[in-house]
Scaffold this active site. Structure first.
Site, PDB file in Angstrom:
ATOM      1  N   TYR A 160      27.755  47.783  53.367  1.00  0.00           N
ATOM      2  CA  TYR A 160      28.410  47.587  52.222  1.00  0.00           C
ATOM      3  C   TYR A 160      27.540  47.944  51.075  1.00  0.00           C
ATOM      4  O   TYR A 160      26.292  47.394  50.973  1.00  0.00           O
ATOM      5  CB  TYR A 160      28.953  46.246  52.300  1.00  0.00           C
ATOM      6  CG  TYR A 160      29.261  45.543  50.700  1.00  0.00           C
ATOM      7  CD1 TYR A 160      30.242  46.234  50.170  1.00  0.00           C
ATOM      8  CD2 TYR A 160      28.089  44.908  50.137  1.00  0.00           C
ATOM      9  CE1 TYR A 160      30.392  46.001  48.698  1.00  0.00           C
ATOM     10  CE2 TYR A 160      28.442  44.443  48.828  1.00  0.00           C
ATOM     11  CZ  TYR A 160      29.653  44.961  48.136  1.00  0.00           C
ATOM     12  OH  TYR A 160      29.826  44.613  46.894  1.00  0.00           O
ATOM     13  N   ASP A 211      24.961  40.950  46.079  1.00  0.00           N
ATOM     14  CA  ASP A 211      26.049  40.604  46.991  1.00  0.00           C
ATOM     15  C   ASP A 211      25.935  40.216  48.168  1.00  0.00           C
ATOM     16  O   ASP A 211      25.816  41.671  48.956  1.00  0.00           O
ATOM     17  CB  ASP A 211      26.994  41.776  46.115  1.00  0.00           C
ATOM     18  CG  ASP A 211      28.532  41.283  46.580  1.00  0.00           C
ATOM     19  OD1 ASP A 211      28.828  40.212  47.368  1.00  0.00           O
ATOM     20  OD2 ASP A 211      29.335  42.133  45.741  1.00  0.00           O
ATOM     21  N   HIS A 213      28.945  39.726  49.897  1.00  0.00           N
ATOM     22  CA  HIS A 213      30.218  40.283  50.186  1.00  0.00           C
ATOM     23  C   HIS A 213      30.719  39.359  51.365  1.00  0.00           C
ATOM     24  O   HIS A 213      31.422  39.917  52.367  1.00  0.00           O
ATOM     25  CB  HIS A 213      30.006  41.717  50.593  1.00  0.00           C
ATOM     26  CG  HIS A 213      31.124  42.354  50.002  1.00  0.00           C
ATOM     27  ND1 HIS A 213      32.207  42.885  50.657  1.00  0.00           N
ATOM     28  CD2 HIS A 213      31.172  42.761  48.757  1.00  0.00           C
ATOM     29  CE1 HIS A 213      33.038  43.544  49.916  1.00  0.00           C
ATOM     30  NE2 HIS A 213      32.667  43.527  48.458  1.00  0.00           N
ATOM     31  N   GLU A 237      25.824  36.645  45.089  1.00  0.00           N
ATOM     32  CA  GLU A 237      27.421  36.840  45.020  1.00  0.00           C
ATOM     33  C   GLU A 237      28.112  36.567  46.399  1.00  0.00           C
ATOM     34  O   GLU A 237      27.543  37.311  47.474  1.00  0.00           O
ATOM     35  CB  GLU A 237      27.504  38.084  44.422  1.00  0.00           C
ATOM     36  CG  GLU A 237      28.973  38.281  44.308  1.00  0.00           C
ATOM     37  CD  GLU A 237      29.214  39.679  43.778  1.00  0.00           C
ATOM     38  OE1 GLU A 237      28.472  40.399  43.059  1.00  0.00           O
ATOM     39  OE2 GLU A 237      30.503  40.132  44.072  1.00  0.00           O
ATOM     40  N   GLU A 263      35.438  37.171  42.806  1.00  0.00           N
ATOM     41  CA  GLU A 263      36.189  38.419  42.518  1.00  0.00           C
ATOM     42  C   GLU A 263      37.516  38.741  43.166  1.00  0.00           C
ATOM     43  O   GLU A 263      38.281  39.406  42.565  1.00  0.00           O
ATOM     44  CB  GLU A 263      35.327  39.585  42.803  1.00  0.00           C
ATOM     45  CG  GLU A 263      34.874  39.871  44.333  1.00  0.00           C
ATOM     46  CD  GLU A 263      34.012  40.894  44.711  1.00  0.00           C
ATOM     47  OE1 GLU A 263      33.031  41.273  43.932  1.00  0.00           O
ATOM     48  OE2 GLU A 263      34.339  41.861  45.484  1.00  0.00           O
ATOM     49  N   ARG A 284      33.589  34.762  39.028  1.00  0.00           N
ATOM     50  CA  ARG A 284      33.734  36.182  38.822  1.00  0.00           C
ATOM     51  C   ARG A 284      35.259  36.727  38.810  1.00  0.00           C
ATOM     52  O   ARG A 284      35.507  37.809  38.799  1.00  0.00           O
ATOM     53  CB  ARG A 284      32.991  36.672  40.063  1.00  0.00           C
ATOM     54  CG  ARG A 284      31.637  36.952  40.149  1.00  0.00           C
ATOM     55  CD  ARG A 284      30.757  37.568  40.977  1.00  0.00           C
ATOM     56  NE  ARG A 284      31.351  38.810  41.428  1.00  0.00           N
ATOM     57  CZ  ARG A 284      31.239  40.025  40.814  1.00  0.00           C
ATOM     58  NH1 ARG A 284      30.863  40.003  39.474  1.00  0.00           N
ATOM     59  NH2 ARG A 284      31.725  40.938  41.117  1.00  0.00           N
ATOM     60  N   HIS A 313      34.366  40.228  37.939  1.00  0.00           N
ATOM     61  CA  HIS A 313      34.054  41.508  38.563  1.00  0.00           C
ATOM     62  C   HIS A 313      34.429  42.929  37.668  1.00  0.00           C
ATOM     63  O   HIS A 313      35.234  42.676  36.723  1.00  0.00           O
ATOM     64  CB  HIS A 313      35.232  41.261  39.461  1.00  0.00           C
ATOM     65  CG  HIS A 313      35.278  42.373  40.553  1.00  0.00           C
ATOM     66  ND1 HIS A 313      36.480  42.694  41.222  1.00  0.00           N
ATOM     67  CD2 HIS A 313      34.473  43.319  41.100  1.00  0.00           C
ATOM     68  CE1 HIS A 313      36.362  43.524  42.256  1.00  0.00           C
ATOM     69  NE2 HIS A 313      34.856  43.834  42.131  1.00  0.00           N
ATOM     70  N   GLU A 340      29.905  42.689  35.087  1.00  0.00           N
ATOM     71  CA  GLU A 340      29.684  43.814  36.236  1.00  0.00           C
ATOM     72  C   GLU A 340      30.221  45.150  35.551  1.00  0.00           C
ATOM     73  O   GLU A 340      31.221  45.253  34.864  1.00  0.00           O
ATOM     74  CB  GLU A 340      30.288  43.818  37.451  1.00  0.00           C
ATOM     75  CG  GLU A 340      30.047  44.646  38.347  1.00  0.00           C
ATOM     76  CD  GLU A 340      30.558  44.550  39.910  1.00  0.00           C
ATOM     77  OE1 GLU A 340      31.695  43.714  39.998  1.00  0.00           O
ATOM     78  OE2 GLU A 340      30.237  45.168  40.836  1.00  0.00           O
TER      79      GLU A 340
HETATM   80  O1  EZ4 Z   1      34.137  45.458  47.031  1.00  0.00           O
HETATM   81  O2  EZ4 Z   1      35.766  46.044  44.102  1.00  0.00           O
HETATM   82  O3  EZ4 Z   1      30.879  43.185  43.511  1.00  0.00           O
HETATM   83  N1  EZ4 Z   1      31.644  44.143  43.542  1.00  0.00           N
HETATM   84  C1  EZ4 Z   1      32.207  44.259  44.660  1.00  0.00           C
HETATM   85  C2  EZ4 Z   1      33.332  45.586  44.694  1.00  0.00           C
HETATM   86  C3  EZ4 Z   1      34.382  45.171  45.551  1.00  0.00           C
HETATM   87  C4  EZ4 Z   1      35.581  46.053  45.340  1.00  0.00           C
HETATM   88  C5  EZ4 Z   1      36.623  45.650  46.086  1.00  0.00           C
HETATM   89  O4  EZ4 Z   1      37.836  46.482  45.482  1.00  0.00           O
HETATM   90  O5  EZ4 Z   1      32.299  43.615  45.569  1.00  0.00           O
HETATM   91  O6  EZ4 Z   1      32.476  46.447  45.218  1.00  0.00           O
HETATM   92 CO    CO Z   2      31.349  41.554  44.937  1.00  0.00          CO
END
Ligand code: EZ4
Ligand code: CO
Length: 403
Positions: A160, A211, A213, A237, A263, A284, A313, A340
């Site tokens: 990711y 991040d 995620h 994050e 986000e 976020r 976000h 961001e």
């Molecule tokens: O995965 O916007 O911090 N940013 C992120 C993004 C999200 C996408 C999802 O649509 O985590 O890249």
């Molecule tokens: Co993110």
């Protein structure tokens, strides 16, 4: 009275999909709002076209709060990403209209500038630590004061946040979801060395972000946060999924690394316990996915009571219309943290001409009346919608995991 005479949904794909709501009034003034929900775009388009627009016609565009309450309480079905993105689009378009009618940029209507500009962070991605640091040095050179670092994980084929393209990272990349493979153990070993080498190369005068995620358990997040403490990250994050807001207590017990979440939040109720219990440092939630400028101000006001700052976000799936709204919001909100900023592709920028600008790590929404962003409908019509999905993620044994 500024009567709403017409409203339309514009779906376009200049490099990626965007959904935009345009509201017209009898005074000739119109406004636009972002309604893009990555990977589920047409659900919001239908929600607006089939259920919201018929209720808007004839209403007074000046009554932003009343229309917000009408769409939120009046629907009976509250909250949720589709509903709140649709409400956000209406709200954003109405703020645009009010600004144009007043001849003022929206940030002036929100109380005026509370700072000179909005600090943004860029994304440094790479397959290897060296490539990520090289990308980060490039951002630093361009004046960025804050940089997010994501690197490929040794032993995993795809990760990711690591894009094929240097600047225009786009996660929704296929007509059916791509499948990635994940190992928390391998990932956890790879991040501290990335930060150690980044501090050596970039020094201490730049904020570094990361991040996770939603991929860690609370206790794993506690360990990663602790391992990163020597490198003073600006934030970690989405360390763990936030459905259970209490799980962030466990993270707090183990690390002083600041935590950013939200986000995917759609309302203040998703944030409330995290904020009131001081379990996070940055919120976020964004204009487009959390009910527009009106609702985001409410979230920020709650956060301010607990010294939680904003960190909206701003990935490429949030259109330039949302970016403009976020900059008006960020310039005026007292407890701003960071915004961001992932640059949009040139095709996207051409469809959405805008007044906002980047200078030495800071952004400004500009002083055009309203949001200072428009949609070129003729150009937008040339880019047909293409179904696209975010990837899914599996553990090495095939278990479906968090993306
Ligand atoms: O995965 O916007 O911090 N940013 C992120 C993004 C999200 C996408 C999802 O649509 O985590 O890249
Ligand atoms: Co993110």
């Amino acid at each position: 009275m500024l009567r709403i005479t017409n409203a339309r949904v514009i779906v376009t794909c200049p490099g990626r999909n965007f959904v935009t709501l345009k509201i017209e009034t009898d005074a000739g003034v119109y406004g636009i709002g972002d309604a893009t929900l990555n990977g589920r775009e047409l659900a919001v388009a239908s929600y607006l076209e089939d259920h919201v627009i018929p209720c808007l016609i004839g209403k007074d565009a000046h009554r932003i709060e009343d229309i917000w309450q009408y769409l939120y309480r009046g629907a009976y079905w509250r909250r949720g990403p589709v509903t709140m993105t649709a409400i956000a689009a209406v709200d954003t378009a109405l703020w645009d209209i009010k600004g144009k009618a007043a001849g003022l940029p929206v940030y002036q209507l929100l109380g005026g500038a509370a700072r000179e500009g909005v600090m943004v962070y860029g994304h440094a991605n790479g397959e290897t630590i060296e490539a990520t640091i090289e990308a980060a040095l490039d951002y630093k050179e361009q004046g960025y004061k804050a940089i997010r670092l994501q690197s490929g994980v040794p032993g995993l084929a795809s990760t990711y946040g690591v894009s094929k393209d240097k600047y225009f990272y786009e996660p929704a990349d296929a007509a059916l979801p791509t499948e990635n493979v994940w190992s928390t153990e391998k990932y956890m070993r790879s991040v501290p060395p990335l930060f150690a080498k980044a501090r050596d190369a970039l020094g201490w005068d730049v904020h570094l972000l990361h991040d996770a995620h939603h991929r860690l358990t609370p206790i794993e997040a506690g360990r990663l946060g602790r391992d990163l403490e020597p490198y003073r990250p600006f934030w970690l994050e989405d360390p763990t999924p936030a459905e259970n807001q209490d799980s962030f207590r466990l993270i707090r017990q183990h690390t002083t690394t600041p935590i950013a979440v939200g986000e995917i939040f759609s309302s203040i109720h998703d944030c409330r316990s995290l904020i009131e219990n001081q379990l996070i440092d940055y919120i976020r939630a964004t204009v487009v996915h959390a009910g527009g400028i009106t609702h985001l101000r409410r979230i920020a006001a709650l956060a301010d009571l607990y010294q939680v700052r904003t960190g909206c976000h701003g990935a490429t799936d949030l259109s330039p219309v949302c970016m403009a709204a976020a900059l008006h919001f960020g310039l005026s909100v007292p407890n701003f943290g960071v915004q961001e900023y992932m640059r949009h592709a040139a095709e996207t920028d051409a469809v959405f001409p805008h007044a906002y600008r980047f200078e030495r790590g800071m952004m400004h929404p500009g002083d055009a009346p309203g949001l200072g962003v428009d949609i070129d409908e003729a150009l937008a019509a040339r880019y047909e919608y293409k179904r696209a999905y975010l990837p899914v993620n599996r553990l090495e044994d095939g278990t479906l995991f968090n993306w």
